[in-house]
Design an enzyme around this catalytic site. Structure first.
Site, PDB file in Angstrom:
ATOM      1  N   ARG A 288     -89.230  36.408 130.484  1.00  0.00           N
ATOM      2  CA  ARG A 288     -90.687  36.353 130.624  1.00  0.00           C
ATOM      3  C   ARG A 288     -91.021  36.138 132.092  1.00  0.00           C
ATOM      4  O   ARG A 288     -90.285  35.439 132.815  1.00  0.00           O
ATOM      5  CB  ARG A 288     -91.279  35.194 129.800  1.00  0.00           C
ATOM      6  CG  ARG A 288     -91.264  35.415 128.294  1.00  0.00           C
ATOM      7  CD  ARG A 288     -92.245  36.501 127.838  1.00  0.00           C
ATOM      8  NE  ARG A 288     -92.285  36.660 126.406  1.00  0.00           N
ATOM      9  CZ  ARG A 288     -91.594  37.582 125.711  1.00  0.00           C
ATOM     10  NH1 ARG A 288     -90.806  38.437 126.332  1.00  0.00           N
ATOM     11  NH2 ARG A 288     -91.726  37.671 124.387  1.00  0.00           N
TER      12      ARG A 288
ATOM     13  N   HIS B  51     -91.689  46.066 131.259  1.00  0.00           N
ATOM     14  CA  HIS B  51     -91.361  45.288 130.053  1.00  0.00           C
ATOM     15  C   HIS B  51     -90.778  46.214 128.971  1.00  0.00           C
ATOM     16  O   HIS B  51     -91.332  46.352 127.874  1.00  0.00           O
ATOM     17  CB  HIS B  51     -92.607  44.560 129.522  1.00  0.00           C
ATOM     18  CG  HIS B  51     -92.264  43.418 128.600  1.00  0.00           C
ATOM     19  ND1 HIS B  51     -92.948  42.237 128.572  1.00  0.00           N
ATOM     20  CD2 HIS B  51     -91.283  43.283 127.660  1.00  0.00           C
ATOM     21  CE1 HIS B  51     -92.427  41.432 127.653  1.00  0.00           C
ATOM     22  NE2 HIS B  51     -91.404  42.051 127.086  1.00  0.00           N
TER      23      HIS B  51
HETATM   24  P1  NAP Z   1     -82.439  32.907 121.423  1.00  0.00           P
HETATM   25  O1  NAP Z   1     -81.446  33.508 120.494  1.00  0.00           O
HETATM   26  O2  NAP Z   1     -83.368  31.874 120.903  1.00  0.00           O
HETATM   27  O3  NAP Z   1     -81.624  32.319 122.658  1.00  0.00           O
HETATM   28  C1  NAP Z   1     -82.205  31.487 123.594  1.00  0.00           C
HETATM   29  C2  NAP Z   1     -81.120  30.871 124.463  1.00  0.00           C
HETATM   30  O4  NAP Z   1     -81.750  30.128 125.503  1.00  0.00           O
HETATM   31  C3  NAP Z   1     -80.225  29.894 123.681  1.00  0.00           C
HETATM   32  O5  NAP Z   1     -78.904  30.009 124.109  1.00  0.00           O
HETATM   33  C4  NAP Z   1     -80.813  28.539 124.075  1.00  0.00           C
HETATM   34  O6  NAP Z   1     -79.868  27.457 124.040  1.00  0.00           O
HETATM   35  C5  NAP Z   1     -81.205  28.799 125.518  1.00  0.00           C
HETATM   36  N1  NAP Z   1     -82.219  27.828 125.943  1.00  0.00           N
HETATM   37  C6  NAP Z   1     -83.446  27.601 125.445  1.00  0.00           C
HETATM   38  N2  NAP Z   1     -84.065  26.595 126.089  1.00  0.00           N
HETATM   39  C7  NAP Z   1     -83.185  26.160 127.016  1.00  0.00           C
HETATM   40  C8  NAP Z   1     -83.214  25.114 127.979  1.00  0.00           C
HETATM   41  N3  NAP Z   1     -84.282  24.328 128.127  1.00  0.00           N
HETATM   42  N4  NAP Z   1     -82.133  24.950 128.747  1.00  0.00           N
HETATM   43  C9  NAP Z   1     -81.029  25.727 128.607  1.00  0.00           C
HETATM   44  N5  NAP Z   1     -80.929  26.738 127.701  1.00  0.00           N
HETATM   45  C10 NAP Z   1     -81.999  26.939 126.923  1.00  0.00           C
HETATM   46  O7  NAP Z   1     -83.361  34.053 122.065  1.00  0.00           O
HETATM   47  P2  NAP Z   1     -83.011  35.598 122.268  1.00  0.00           P
HETATM   48  O8  NAP Z   1     -83.235  36.366 121.032  1.00  0.00           O
HETATM   49  O9  NAP Z   1     -81.700  35.707 122.949  1.00  0.00           O
HETATM   50  O10 NAP Z   1     -84.202  36.018 123.283  1.00  0.00           O
HETATM   51  C11 NAP Z   1     -84.367  35.384 124.538  1.00  0.00           C
HETATM   52  C12 NAP Z   1     -85.699  35.772 125.152  1.00  0.00           C
HETATM   53  O11 NAP Z   1     -85.659  37.115 125.647  1.00  0.00           O
HETATM   54  C13 NAP Z   1     -86.899  35.792 124.212  1.00  0.00           C
HETATM   55  O12 NAP Z   1     -87.404  34.495 124.001  1.00  0.00           O
HETATM   56  C14 NAP Z   1     -87.871  36.696 124.928  1.00  0.00           C
HETATM   57  O13 NAP Z   1     -88.748  35.948 125.739  1.00  0.00           O
HETATM   58  C15 NAP Z   1     -86.986  37.574 125.805  1.00  0.00           C
HETATM   59  N6  NAP Z   1     -87.039  38.998 125.408  1.00  0.00           N
HETATM   60  C16 NAP Z   1     -87.455  39.904 126.323  1.00  0.00           C
HETATM   61  C17 NAP Z   1     -87.485  41.243 125.983  1.00  0.00           C
HETATM   62  C18 NAP Z   1     -87.902  42.289 126.958  1.00  0.00           C
HETATM   63  O14 NAP Z   1     -88.077  43.448 126.583  1.00  0.00           O
HETATM   64  N7  NAP Z   1     -88.039  41.980 128.223  1.00  0.00           N
HETATM   65  C19 NAP Z   1     -87.102  41.642 124.696  1.00  0.00           C
HETATM   66  C20 NAP Z   1     -86.684  40.683 123.801  1.00  0.00           C
HETATM   67  C21 NAP Z   1     -86.660  39.339 124.173  1.00  0.00           C
HETATM   68  P3  NAP Z   1     -79.231  26.987 122.643  1.00  0.00           P
HETATM   69  O15 NAP Z   1     -78.271  28.106 122.268  1.00  0.00           O
HETATM   70  O16 NAP Z   1     -78.524  25.733 122.981  1.00  0.00           O
HETATM   71  O17 NAP Z   1     -80.364  26.857 121.679  1.00  0.00           O
HETATM   72  C1  GLV Z   2     -90.231  41.247 123.830  1.00  0.00           C
HETATM   73  O1  GLV Z   2     -90.483  40.885 124.931  1.00  0.00           O
HETATM   74  C2  GLV Z   2     -89.832  40.379 122.765  1.00  0.00           C
HETATM   75  O2  GLV Z   2     -89.943  39.160 122.908  1.00  0.00           O
HETATM   76  O3  GLV Z   2     -89.391  40.909 121.722  1.00  0.00           O
END
Ligand code: NAP
Ligand code: GLV
Length: 306
Positions: free
Chosen positions: A221, A269
């Protein structure tokens, strides 16, 4: 069963027939103010009004991975929020990050400039050992990206909130280990959820700890990154460049310096898009599981904010 759908961005004309086909027997309709109470809401960036007017929801499905927009709202107490759990995003994210990393490491922009000028010239290969990659966030997307980057034999560091063991990845956890993680990394990939703890994390103090010649890839983000701090570190030469897919204001305003900065690549994005049919299939499966009282993956923990 009644299901309401609403999205601030996505195409309702395609989602509604898809949801109806995947949920035969359910009455699926577009949410409009005053809509009858539904059992499930399938939403992207809904209004507070939608949540306030739907007092009987059994669950709220977010048609993206990140729930930061939903977390800004007053959520109905006790109603689970379920986000997309991969649904075809992790492979897209792995492609995007590996592309950005390799384009930088192999100096493909410089080669392209040379060949466009009709120049057949070689550059001394850079050493992979000088480009350890640090991945902030080792969740669904971060871990997939870490494995993909490791396939190209880069050293990979990962940082998460809770301690993790990921084969081929040197894992760090918590704020106490953030300095060691940053000092061990030269390319920084951000795949954290946006929460109060992770907002502005890519700031002057933290980015300064990357090895000189550092490179930033932000695919999470825009509000993780302090824009002026990135610009200052690019201008001082401490950072070599950045690939940015997400921004504090989207679309990125025309006057924003990122558009024209020679060391910054901007994409709109698009690093991991919501794939409609995969997402609808996942949501339909999860509704069926919830109806049977079974657990589902991707439930958001409101106390963590992700
Ligand atoms: P996820 O499975 O919830 O993974 C989040 C990771 O971040 C986990 O390993 C978590 O640690 C870690 N984390 C959270 N808060 C933290 C903190 N304060 N300190 C250290 N580590 C922390 O999420 P995901 O599915 O991988 O997605 C991640 C993010 O990508 C989404 O939230 C979204 O904003 C972004 N995204 C962007 C796009 C795009 O097109 N640009 C698309 C999809 C997603 P733990 O494992 O210990 O819980
Ligand atoms: C895109 O940014 C998502 O969070 O799926």
């Amino acid at each position: 069963m009644r299901v309401v759908y609403f999205s601030a961005d996505q195409d309702a004309d395609k989602w509604l027939p898809g949801l109806r086909a995947a949920l035969p027997g359910a009455e699926v309709s577009l949410w409009v103010p005053g809509a009858a109470p539904a059992d499930y809401a399938v939403v992207w960036k809904p209004s507070q009004q939608l949540l306030d007017e739907q007092p009987q929801l059994k669950a709220i499905f977010n048609t993206g991975a990140g729930v930061d927009a939903l977390m800004q709202l007053r959520l109905p107490a006790g109603v689970p929020v379920v986000r997309l759990d991969d649904a075809g995003m992790s492979v897209q994210m792995a492609e995007y990050v590996c592309h950005a990393l390799i384009r930088h490491f192999r100096e493909f922009d410089a080669y392209e400039a040379d060949t466009r000028a009709g120049k057949w010239s070689f550059r001394k290969p850079l050493s992979r050992a000088d480009f350890p990659v640090g991945i902030l966030g080792l969740g669904v997307l971060g871990e997939r990206v870490a494995r993909a980057v490791a396939q190209f034999e880069f050293a990979v560091n990962g940082w998460s909130r809770s301690p993790k063991v990921v084969p081929g990845v040197q894992c760090f956890a918590g704020m106490a280990q953030l300095p060691d993680f940053l000092a061990a990394s030269r390319v920084l990939v951000c795949l954290l959820p946006l929460t109060p703890d992770t907002r502005d994390l890519l700031n002057l103090a933290n980015l300064s700890q990357l090895s000189p010649g550092g490179y930033v890839i932000n695919v999470a983000r825009g509000a993780h990154l302090v824009d002026e701090d990135l610009l200052a570190l690019l201008d001082s030469g401490h950072l070599a460049g950045a690939t940015l897919d997400v921004f504090r204001t989207e679309p990125l305003p025309p006057e924003h310096p990122f558009w024209t900065h020679p060391k910054i690549t901007v994409t709109p994005h698009t690093s991991a898009r919501t794939l409609r049919s995969e997402s609808i299939a996942q949501i339909a499966e999860k509704i069926a599981a919830l109806e049977l009282g079974q657990p589902v993956a991707g439930k958001v923990d409101p106390s963590r904010g992700y």
